[in-house]
Design an enzyme around this catalytic site. Sequence first.
Site, PDB file in Angstrom:
ATOM      1  N   SER A 124       7.241   8.026  -2.358  1.00  0.00           N
ATOM      2  CA  SER A 124       7.755   7.772  -3.707  1.00  0.00           C
ATOM      3  C   SER A 124       7.236   8.751  -4.749  1.00  0.00           C
ATOM      4  O   SER A 124       7.666   8.701  -5.901  1.00  0.00           O
ATOM      5  CB  SER A 124       7.404   6.337  -4.129  1.00  0.00           C
ATOM      6  OG  SER A 124       6.010   6.141  -4.152  1.00  0.00           O
ATOM      7  N   LYS A 150       5.024  -1.297  -9.713  1.00  0.00           N
ATOM      8  CA  LYS A 150       4.900   0.036 -10.311  1.00  0.00           C
ATOM      9  C   LYS A 150       5.241   0.021 -11.795  1.00  0.00           C
ATOM     10  O   LYS A 150       4.521   0.599 -12.620  1.00  0.00           O
ATOM     11  CB  LYS A 150       5.817   1.018  -9.566  1.00  0.00           C
ATOM     12  CG  LYS A 150       5.390   1.297  -8.134  1.00  0.00           C
ATOM     13  CD  LYS A 150       6.369   2.226  -7.439  1.00  0.00           C
ATOM     14  CE  LYS A 150       5.938   2.514  -6.015  1.00  0.00           C
ATOM     15  NZ  LYS A 150       6.888   3.390  -5.302  1.00  0.00           N
ATOM     16  N   GLY A 174       1.369 -12.062   1.747  1.00  0.00           N
ATOM     17  CA  GLY A 174       1.035 -11.526   0.435  1.00  0.00           C
ATOM     18  C   GLY A 174      -0.431 -11.158   0.339  1.00  0.00           C
ATOM     19  O   GLY A 174      -1.224 -11.453   1.238  1.00  0.00           O
ATOM     20  N   PRO A 175      -0.838 -10.526  -0.744  1.00  0.00           N
ATOM     21  CA  PRO A 175      -2.237 -10.122  -0.915  1.00  0.00           C
ATOM     22  C   PRO A 175      -3.146 -11.341  -1.027  1.00  0.00           C
ATOM     23  O   PRO A 175      -2.691 -12.466  -1.249  1.00  0.00           O
ATOM     24  CB  PRO A 175      -2.217  -9.324  -2.231  1.00  0.00           C
ATOM     25  CG  PRO A 175      -0.785  -9.028  -2.498  1.00  0.00           C
ATOM     26  CD  PRO A 175       0.013 -10.119  -1.865  1.00  0.00           C
TER      27      PRO A 175
END
Length: 816
Positions: free
Chosen positions: A698, A741, A375-376
């Site tokens: 996307s 998003k 993960g970040p």
Amino acid sequence: MATTTTPAQAERLTLPVLPLREAVLFPGVTMPIGAGRPATLRAIEAALKADQRLIFAVCQTQNVDNATPDVLHSVGTIARIGQIQRGISGVQLLLEGRARGTAIHYADTGEYLQAIVRELHDLPVLNSQDPAFVALHRETRERAAELGHKSGIPEEIVKQVLEGASDAGRLADLVAGYVEIKPAERQALLETLSVEDRVRRVLVHVQRQIEVLDAQEDIKSQVQEEIGERQREMFLREQMKAIRKELGEEDEAGDVDGLRERLAALELPEAAQKEVDREFKRLERTNKDSMEAQVIRTFLETIAELPWSKRAEESLDLGRAATILDEDHYGLKDVKDQVLEFLAVRQLRQRQTATTAPGNEDDKPAKGHILLFVGPPGVGKTSIAKSIARAMGRPYVRISLGGARDEADIRGHRRTYVGAMPGRIIQGMKQAGAKNPVFLLDEVDKLGVSFQGDPASALLEVLDPAQNDSFTDHYLGVPFDLSEVLFIATANFLQSIPGPLLDRLETVTFAGYTEQEKLEIAKRYLVPRQVGENGLTPSQLEISVDAIREVIARYTREAGVRQLEREISKLSRKAARRIAANEASQVTVGAAEVDDLLGRPKVHPERMALADQVGVATGMYYTPVGGDIMFVEASIMKGKGELVLTGQLGDVMKESARAALTYAKTHADQLGIPEGALTDVEVHVHVPAGAIPKDGPSAGVTMATALVSALSKRPARHDVAMTGEITLRGRVLPIGGVKEKVLGAVRAGIQTVILPKENEADLEDLPPEVRDTLTVHLVETLGGVLSLALRGARIEEGHLVFTGEVPVEPRMVSRS
């Protein structure tokens, strides 16, 4: 007294003779000598009476006191007497070599020797520009400079002396005068009139002298190092003995006995026990003050400090583990569920192991999968590992692998190397003090590769449950059991982890926190911690919820909460300064005070457009620090049918734009695009924030919407955001990062989003408070997207139709 001969013999000189013992003077070289023989002193006095003070310096063939013509070489040097210093037993004088000369005849005047001398000249070089001769001249000059440097002569002096010798013959004489050469070889060089031969022979002597100096320096350093180390070691050991004696401590023999007892108390495997016994025998045969004895003792002490059979008492209670995880971390529900499932499997396998009959081959602690937290930065990967260790009652050990480029970092160095030590795995086990710790391997995606080996490959054995029960560190040289260790690895990006290593890990993905989750984390953990760390009490500093929201939205842009904690720490320091200066006894920070305390906002997130516009569509994108919206602008102008793409777009986004334009051309009549709108026009697609690279599939539906809007002159809705990949047939394909998003769009003020139909399951990841207020349209075709995103468009009987007149170009509305 020096006198010249008749004009017919102008090159001949009658000069006093200065016999030299074991010395040769070269032209162009100044040499100090001492003279004490009576005949020599009289010859010097005779030369001093002449105007030019010349004398013929010639080397003797034999080292005798009474020099006669029979013991003198015929070739010598015409020299001038420079400075002279008289003493009781003789004189010290400085001879300046002028030219080569040959003695045609020696005569004894009764007081000193005299010679008729003819000056000798160098044989000229046939071609001074010959490459071989030029290279020889240059090499001699460079090697002479190197010799001067190695001899300790200052570089400036060496350079000055060599620059004074411009031609090759002068250089050869100058260098020969200062190089250590035997007298016979010096005389041979003096008698060599060929410049090329003389230079070549001088180069050989210079190179030989350089090699002698190099060898001498190596021997000197080795001897000094060996003697220095031994003397220092002996001195320190004597000091240690004196200190121990004063303190009444045991001597070294007692220390060795104590070490033997510690090792005897350990339950060592057979291979380790054999190695220990062998090293003890070597230690007994070795001098206790030697370096080898210290290496052996260090190895034995390392063996004694490792937890070969010592285990920490484990108390694995799933209810308690869930409570601890909830206490230490807010949110991360999916992560916590995966961790608890993992712990539940270990608990059940331990129960099965406990009921296994003694002596069974399976009578070993349970082995399980190895977790990889991905993960970040700042989302809680490391702190979750700490909580797991606390929940299981195991010791916690962490090593950072970021930047590790050497296999020895994992496996250690062999004991044959000076300063060898175990690898980080064995050092971590020694630190843990138990053979079943929770072992965190931090930043495994940042391992490097160099000529010293690949540490990622060395980790394969460590992280393979089928092999790590016999992990062999190079320093230990014997297997060590790691099968009871709970390894947890962390990484920011899966792409950077080699495939074979990733195959051994069970991935647990940490998504970024939502704005609401960050708010709760700040209220529960960050604010209380920073208040305490900055010397404040909860009653002295109060940060409102609106202020925290302001900090999250305008001063941080991250998936985790590290930057948020830094900003809260800054607020706490500002309050601490006011309270310490007696300007206030209690500080309350509201949303209005954030700008004054933290300065100008550092983040400027996009906001929803204020009006519908032709050729402008709103998309959504994902980054490791969260999601956001972006505007895709399309414009039509006269041209040659070209497609212009700007905004630093990647290859995938460029392909999406071409696919969208192709779809618009092939379905122009269905999309309400006027006939001739695609003839002799240039289409320009731009994505703002041109300094930031962008890529990914996307944005396909957003580009298609902006293009169709520009071509059909119909405005796109400003309150709708969309994402999805398109095909040439108009299908809308699924994408990733839906949660981030959508949350970015909601943060920008948008409440209606368009998503691919196949991403419907991803909506469950959204927080309930977001799902309740959000309108989501799931589409399968581009026609469905356009019916929702363009004004006056709808779907009838499966076809896209437009109603109403084509609206005029709307005026631009500025945003304040």
